[in-house]
Design a protein around this motif. Structure first.
Motif, PDB file in Angstrom:
ATOM      1  N   PHE A 226       0.763  -1.064  -0.002  1.00 31.23           N
ATOM      2  CA  PHE A 226       0.091   0.134   0.050  1.00 31.23           C
ATOM      3  C   PHE A 226       0.877   1.155   0.104  1.00 31.23           C
ATOM      4  O   PHE A 226       0.818   2.207  -0.645  1.00 31.23           O
ATOM      5  CB  PHE A 226      -0.870  -0.120   1.196  1.00 31.23           C
ATOM      6  N   VAL A 230       1.406   4.526  -2.684  1.00 26.39           N
ATOM      7  CA  VAL A 230       1.191   5.928  -2.195  1.00 26.39           C
ATOM      8  C   VAL A 230       2.138   6.869  -2.827  1.00 26.39           C
ATOM      9  O   VAL A 230       2.099   7.705  -3.279  1.00 26.39           O
ATOM     10  CB  VAL A 230       0.836   6.042  -0.799  1.00 26.39           C
ATOM     11  N   GLU A 232       4.047   6.029  -5.026  1.00 26.20           N
ATOM     12  CA  GLU A 232       4.115   5.878  -6.595  1.00 26.20           C
ATOM     13  C   GLU A 232       5.461   5.371  -7.029  1.00 26.20           C
ATOM     14  O   GLU A 232       6.380   5.997  -7.904  1.00 26.20           O
ATOM     15  CB  GLU A 232       3.637   6.797  -7.537  1.00 26.20           C
ATOM     16  N   GLN A 256      -0.530   6.184  14.324  1.00 26.20           N
ATOM     17  CA  GLN A 256      -0.054   7.087  13.525  1.00 26.20           C
ATOM     18  C   GLN A 256       1.508   7.569  13.458  1.00 26.20           C
ATOM     19  O   GLN A 256       2.071   8.050  12.431  1.00 26.20           O
ATOM     20  CB  GLN A 256      -0.840   8.324  13.778  1.00 26.20           C
ATOM     21  N   LEU A 259       3.521   5.168  11.723  1.00 24.58           N
ATOM     22  CA  LEU A 259       3.531   5.188  10.291  1.00 24.58           C
ATOM     23  C   LEU A 259       4.183   6.478   9.784  1.00 24.58           C
ATOM     24  O   LEU A 259       4.898   6.355   8.720  1.00 24.58           O
ATOM     25  CB  LEU A 259       1.860   5.552   9.929  1.00 24.58           C
ATOM     26  N   GLU A 260       4.104   7.328  10.603  1.00 24.25           N
ATOM     27  CA  GLU A 260       4.910   8.664  10.157  1.00 24.25           C
ATOM     28  C   GLU A 260       6.432   8.395  10.113  1.00 24.25           C
ATOM     29  O   GLU A 260       7.199   9.066   9.473  1.00 24.25           O
ATOM     30  CB  GLU A 260       4.685   9.903  11.113  1.00 24.25           C
ATOM     31  N   LEU A 263       7.157   6.492   7.129  1.00 20.93           N
ATOM     32  CA  LEU A 263       7.091   7.421   5.762  1.00 20.93           C
ATOM     33  C   LEU A 263       8.319   8.399   5.828  1.00 20.93           C
ATOM     34  O   LEU A 263       8.949   8.488   4.785  1.00 20.93           O
ATOM     35  CB  LEU A 263       5.828   8.350   5.953  1.00 20.93           C
TER      36      LEU A 263
ATOM     37  N   LYS B   3      -0.747  20.885  12.898  1.00 19.79           N
ATOM     38  CA  LYS B   3       0.638  20.179  13.194  1.00 19.79           C
ATOM     39  C   LYS B   3       1.744  20.787  12.034  1.00 19.79           C
ATOM     40  O   LYS B   3       1.531  21.086  10.869  1.00 19.79           O
ATOM     41  CB  LYS B   3       0.274  18.661  12.592  1.00 19.79           C
ATOM     42  N   ARG B  74      -2.013  13.744  -7.190  1.00 18.30           N
ATOM     43  CA  ARG B  74      -1.794  12.212  -7.399  1.00 18.30           C
ATOM     44  C   ARG B  74      -2.343  11.665  -6.337  1.00 18.30           C
ATOM     45  O   ARG B  74      -3.009  10.396  -6.690  1.00 18.30           O
ATOM     46  CB  ARG B  74      -0.301  12.169  -7.347  1.00 18.30           C
ATOM     47  N   LEU B  91      -7.550   7.669   5.677  1.00 19.22           N
ATOM     48  CA  LEU B  91      -5.975   7.467   5.498  1.00 19.22           C
ATOM     49  C   LEU B  91      -5.654   8.460   4.372  1.00 19.22           C
ATOM     50  O   LEU B  91      -4.442   9.220   4.479  1.00 19.22           O
ATOM     51  CB  LEU B  91      -5.810   6.096   4.779  1.00 19.22           C
ATOM     52  N   THR B  94      -4.557  11.406   6.221  1.00 19.00           N
ATOM     53  CA  THR B  94      -3.340  11.485   6.927  1.00 19.00           C
ATOM     54  C   THR B  94      -2.195  11.547   5.820  1.00 19.00           C
ATOM     55  O   THR B  94      -1.283  12.500   6.349  1.00 19.00           O
ATOM     56  CB  THR B  94      -3.345  10.159   7.386  1.00 19.00           C
ATOM     57  N   PHE B  95      -2.260  10.870   4.732  1.00 17.99           N
ATOM     58  CA  PHE B  95      -1.259  11.067   3.935  1.00 17.99           C
ATOM     59  C   PHE B  95      -1.012  12.719   3.364  1.00 17.99           C
ATOM     60  O   PHE B  95       0.072  13.080   3.098  1.00 17.99           O
ATOM     61  CB  PHE B  95      -1.264  10.333   2.600  1.00 17.99           C
ATOM     62  N   ARG B  97      -2.032  15.294   4.863  1.00 17.48           N
ATOM     63  CA  ARG B  97      -1.407  16.271   5.843  1.00 17.48           C
ATOM     64  C   ARG B  97       0.120  15.922   5.926  1.00 17.48           C
ATOM     65  O   ARG B  97       0.983  16.914   5.916  1.00 17.48           O
ATOM     66  CB  ARG B  97      -1.923  16.076   7.111  1.00 17.48           C
ATOM     67  N   TYR B  98       0.643  14.747   5.914  1.00 17.49           N
ATOM     68  CA  TYR B  98       2.110  14.323   6.011  1.00 17.49           C
ATOM     69  C   TYR B  98       2.899  15.257   4.827  1.00 17.49           C
ATOM     70  O   TYR B  98       3.933  15.661   5.101  1.00 17.49           O
ATOM     71  CB  TYR B  98       2.084  12.720   5.941  1.00 17.49           C
ATOM     72  N   PHE B  99       2.328  14.771   3.617  1.00 15.00           N
ATOM     73  CA  PHE B  99       3.010  15.503   2.404  1.00 15.00           C
ATOM     74  C   PHE B  99       3.210  16.930   2.258  1.00 15.00           C
ATOM     75  O   PHE B  99       4.106  17.561   1.853  1.00 15.00           O
ATOM     76  CB  PHE B  99       2.626  14.761   1.237  1.00 15.00           C
ATOM     77  N   LYS B 102       5.701  18.114   4.891  1.00 16.90           N
ATOM     78  CA  LYS B 102       6.980  17.866   4.247  1.00 16.90           C
ATOM     79  C   LYS B 102       7.233  18.709   3.271  1.00 16.90           C
ATOM     80  O   LYS B 102       8.588  19.116   3.315  1.00 16.90           O
ATOM     81  CB  LYS B 102       6.931  16.308   3.689  1.00 16.90           C
TER      82      LYS B 102
END
Lengths: 279, 129
Positions: A226, A230, A232, A256, A259-260, A263, B3, B74, B91, B94-95, B97-99, B102
């Motif tokens: 997964f 994400v 890619e 979470q 998970l971070e 990442l 955040k 994307r 989810l 979550t991604f 916000r994370y990106f 970043k």
């Protein structure tokens, strides 16, 4: 899809001994691994005898996927550090993919990315032997490759279906062949006598809760696949993220914050593995 | 509540959530006002992002916005088949916000580097004079 046709496809797929790039050393290594009297030295000698193969193995073990400090310069050292199962998985993956590298562009990168992601997830969760999870990630789409090599006409039909109907590669496989690459993984795992943890992980990475004895392995590959989608990183055959089962994250106790952490590691390491090409 | 990457933290901001180490031990409690030494200590503990009260950082105004815009597009595309599923939508968020964080962090780093280079250039001009 008739049962006869499925059986016929299965037979064609499992004629993998004909794959031109599968080294003869693999059979010998598999035999030695199963013999309790064989030594690491004997197995290392068989691999080292094939120079192309040993170069591939050393390139992989020295990659950021495994993250060992310092350089591993001998096959025997790699065997001691990573174990037979991981090295055997590396031989299978690099050899099978060699045949496909030109025709299924991106799948090798996706597999390397998934290996990295699985290893990171296992490390962050504090699981023992994260390299075993990484090799399961590396092998998780083996069924796609072998099917494409053994049934080239079906591969063409799969690509057309994915493109024209905007469906996932797995959905297309089920329509065209009557089964998905996860089922092919199970056949191949048994055919090559892969260890049960890796076999279950690759056979159940799309429905990890159905794995009987190694649910944790299957869940890690489910999450690793997964995450690679994400980011890619590479190309798994379509441009979708697969459905992530909430229970897989719950079972792994992946919160979470963890998970971070995964990442963050992937952001840094995906750049490092970008040049991990075959050949 | 926002955040933010620790690199964008500044003295005077207040923590909306306690800062924890990776092993779950609380380093600084919720409601604490940040100071420069405290931000340094949080960074030394390996923490890279914090949650602060209000919205003190304009993430969209940062130069990482272009990168983030591409990533957001994307993600929308990749998650397109799961829009009706609550878990997958969460989810996706979550991604996203994370990106976004970043991209903002990368932009802040680039801005800090640029200002250092400008200062160096000013210093050498003054030395030449």
């Amino acid at each position: 899809m008739t049962q006869d046709l499925t059986t016929q496809y299965k037979g064609q797929i499992l004629a993998v001994k004909n794959l031109p790039t599968l080294p003869t050393a693999l059979e010998e290594v598999s035999r030695l691994v199963e013999d309790p009297n064989s030594s690491t030295e004997q197995i290392a000698r068989v691999i080292a005898y094939d120079q192309v193969l040993s170069a591939k193995v050393l390139k992989m073990v020295n990659s950021p996927i495994y993250g060992f400090p310092g350089r591993i310069s001998s096959v025997q050292h790699a065997l001691v550090l990573l174990g037979f199962n991981v090295i055997r998985g590396l031989i299978i993956s690099t050899s099978v993919f060699d045949d496909m590298n030109k025709t299924m562009v991106g799948l090798w990168d996706h597999s390397v990315g998934c290996a990295l992601a699985c290893g990171e997830v296992a490390r962050v969760l504090g699981f023992k032997d994260p390299e075993e999870y990484a090799v399961a990630g590396l092998l998780h789409d083996l069924g796609k490759v072998v099917t494409a090599v053994q049934l080239p006409q079906a591969k063409k039909a799969l690509d057309v279906l994915v493109r024209t109907e905007d469906i996932t590669y797995l959905e297309a496989e089920k329509r065209v062949l009557g089964f998905g690459h996860d089922r092919v993984n199970l056949w191949l795992g048994r055919h090559w006598n892969l260890p049960p943890n890796i076999c279950e992980a690759i056979a159940y990475h799309h429905k990890p809760l159905s794995a009987q004895n190694y649910t944790q392995f299957a869940c890690v590959v489910h999450v690793g696949n997964f995450l690679t989608r994400v980011f890619e990183y590479g190309n798994g055959g379509d441009d979708n993220v697969p459905y992530m089962l909430p229970h897989a994250m719950k079972l792994l106790k992946l919160n979470q914050r963890m998970l971070e952490q995964v990442l963050d590691a992937l952001c840094a390491k995906f750049i490092e593995v970008a040049d991990l090409k075959l050949g | 509540m926002q955040k933010i990457p620790l690199k964008l933290a500044a003295a005077g901001m207040k923590l909306a959530k306690s800062v924890e180490r990776a092993d779950g031990i609380v380093l600084v409690g919720e409601g604490t006002e940040l100071s420069d030494p405290l931000i340094t200590r949080i960074g030394q503990a390996g923490v890279s992002s914090i949650v602060v009260q209000g919205s003190p950082v304009d993430m969209d105004g940062l130069e990482g916005g272009a990168d983030y815009g591409r990533i957001r597009g994307r993600l929308e595309h990749l998650f397109r088949k799961h829009r009706d599923d609550r878990f997958m939508a969460a989810l996706h968020g979550t991604f996203d916000r994370y990106f976004r964080a970043k991209a903002a962090e990368a932009a802040a780093e680039a801005a800090a580097l640029r200002s250092l280079e400008e200062n160096d250039a000013d210093d050498s001009v003054q030395a030449d004079a």
